[in-house]
Design a protein around this motif. Sequence first.
Motif, mmCIF file in Angstrom:
data_model
loop_
_atom_site.group_PDB
_atom_site.id
_atom_site.type_symbol
_atom_site.label_atom_id
_atom_site.label_comp_id
_atom_site.label_asym_id
_atom_site.label_seq_id
_atom_site.Cartn_x
_atom_site.Cartn_y
_atom_site.Cartn_z
ATOM 1 N N LYS A 1 101.055 51.928 57.686
ATOM 2 C CA LYS A 1 99.485 51.824 57.222
ATOM 3 C C LYS A 1 99.156 53.175 56.316
ATOM 4 N N SER A 2 98.717 53.339 55.089
ATOM 5 C CA SER A 2 98.888 54.137 54.340
ATOM 6 C C SER A 2 97.433 54.312 53.672
ATOM 7 N N LYS A 3 97.081 55.542 53.354
ATOM 8 C CA LYS A 3 95.802 55.747 52.256
ATOM 9 C C LYS A 3 96.070 56.969 51.127
ATOM 10 N N ASN A 4 96.660 57.031 50.429
ATOM 11 C CA ASN A 4 96.571 58.168 49.444
ATOM 12 C C ASN A 4 95.431 57.652 47.871
ATOM 13 N N LYS A 5 95.034 59.315 47.068
ATOM 14 C CA LYS A 5 94.169 59.507 46.895
ATOM 15 C C LYS A 5 94.203 60.823 46.169
ATOM 16 N N ILE A 6 94.418 60.507 44.919
ATOM 17 C CA ILE A 6 93.612 61.987 43.924
ATOM 18 C C ILE A 6 92.761 61.740 43.255
ATOM 19 N N SER A 7 91.818 62.779 43.198
ATOM 20 C CA SER A 7 90.633 62.891 42.711
ATOM 21 C C SER A 7 90.794 63.849 41.672
ATOM 22 N N TYR A 8 89.365 63.523 40.433
ATOM 23 C CA TYR A 8 88.829 64.828 39.866
ATOM 24 C C TYR A 8 87.878 64.982 38.976
ATOM 25 N N HIS A 9 87.774 65.983 39.664
ATOM 26 C CA HIS A 9 85.876 66.355 39.457
ATOM 27 C C HIS A 9 85.392 67.208 38.591
ATOM 28 N N PHE A 10 84.772 66.673 37.609
ATOM 29 C CA PHE A 10 84.376 67.688 36.916
ATOM 30 C C PHE A 10 82.665 68.003 36.418
ATOM 31 N N ASN A 11 82.510 69.301 36.956
ATOM 32 C CA ASN A 11 80.789 69.779 36.359
ATOM 33 C C ASN A 11 80.996 71.139 35.623
ATOM 34 N N ARG A 12 79.924 70.751 35.110
ATOM 35 C CA ARG A 12 79.864 72.037 33.495
ATOM 36 C C ARG A 12 78.931 73.126 34.732
ATOM 37 N N PRO A 13 78.741 74.396 34.899
ATOM 38 C CA PRO A 13 77.698 75.055 35.609
ATOM 39 C C PRO A 13 75.772 74.990 34.958
ATOM 40 N N GLY A 14 75.257 75.028 35.832
ATOM 41 C CA GLY A 14 74.795 74.506 35.093
ATOM 42 C C GLY A 14 74.134 72.689 34.732
ATOM 43 N N THR B 1 73.462 68.752 34.707
ATOM 44 C CA THR B 1 73.243 67.624 35.937
ATOM 45 C C THR B 1 74.099 65.907 35.903
ATOM 46 N N PHE B 2 75.551 66.807 34.557
ATOM 47 C CA PHE B 2 76.669 65.165 34.981
ATOM 48 C C PHE B 2 77.787 65.836 35.629
ATOM 49 N N HIS B 3 78.383 64.832 36.498
ATOM 50 C CA HIS B 3 78.859 64.468 37.264
ATOM 51 C C HIS B 3 80.061 64.064 36.920
ATOM 52 N N LEU B 4 81.651 64.064 36.898
ATOM 53 C CA LEU B 4 82.687 63.245 36.498
ATOM 54 C C LEU B 4 83.704 63.210 37.518
ATOM 55 N N PHE B 5 83.530 62.194 37.989
ATOM 56 C CA PHE B 5 84.713 61.479 39.199
ATOM 57 C C PHE B 5 85.864 60.995 38.584
ATOM 58 N N LEU B 6 87.075 61.469 39.014
ATOM 59 C CA LEU B 6 88.027 60.141 38.649
ATOM 60 C C LEU B 6 89.247 60.162 40.075
ATOM 61 N N ASP B 7 89.425 58.647 40.260
ATOM 62 C CA ASP B 7 90.080 58.419 42.020
ATOM 63 C C ASP B 7 91.270 57.435 41.042
ATOM 64 N N ALA B 8 92.523 58.043 41.438
ATOM 65 C CA ALA B 8 93.114 57.081 41.301
ATOM 66 C C ALA B 8 94.025 56.990 43.290
ATOM 67 N N GLY B 9 94.346 55.772 43.355
ATOM 68 C CA GLY B 9 94.624 55.396 44.687
ATOM 69 C C GLY B 9 95.458 54.348 45.135
ATOM 70 N N MET B 10 96.190 54.835 46.207
ATOM 71 C CA MET B 10 97.097 53.724 46.695
ATOM 72 C C MET B 10 97.584 53.461 47.561
ATOM 73 N N ASN B 11 97.070 51.736 48.696
ATOM 74 C CA ASN B 11 97.102 51.458 49.395
ATOM 75 C C ASN B 11 98.704 51.142 50.209
#
Length: 119
Positions: free
Chosen positions: A23-36, A38-48
């Motif tokens: 049984k496996s769970k895999n995920k690749i994530s990207y987190h975008f944030n500009r210094p200073g 208050t906006f954060h963007l998260f993108l996750d792609a996964g496979m079980n």
Amino acid sequence: FGKWYGLSFMSQWLFSDKKPYIKSKNKISYHFNRPGKTFHLFLDAGMNYWSKRDEFVYAGIDTWNKASINFNFKTSVHIKTFRLFYKIDNIFNRKIAYLPGYFMPGLVFRYGFNWIIQG
């Protein structure tokens, strides 16, 4: 693995002496944030993944033992104390059953928001 320019990878594996052996769970994530900012963007792609199970017939269906692969995608935006998210499960609309007799309902969309209370 740790973040590298906002990109990270997670892989979790469970090995068993009886079926399903893997049984496996895999995920690749990207987190975008500009210094200073208050906006954060998260993108996750996964496979079980679950490997083949013991063969048996339940409710007249004999394909419960097939290996199952489920792809999903999640995106979220974090602005100050709120997080808005959107998730898609079973992207390829496959007939998947982790438990015999209970098929996933096909393509699944989820959305919502979280309010983060900081102390």
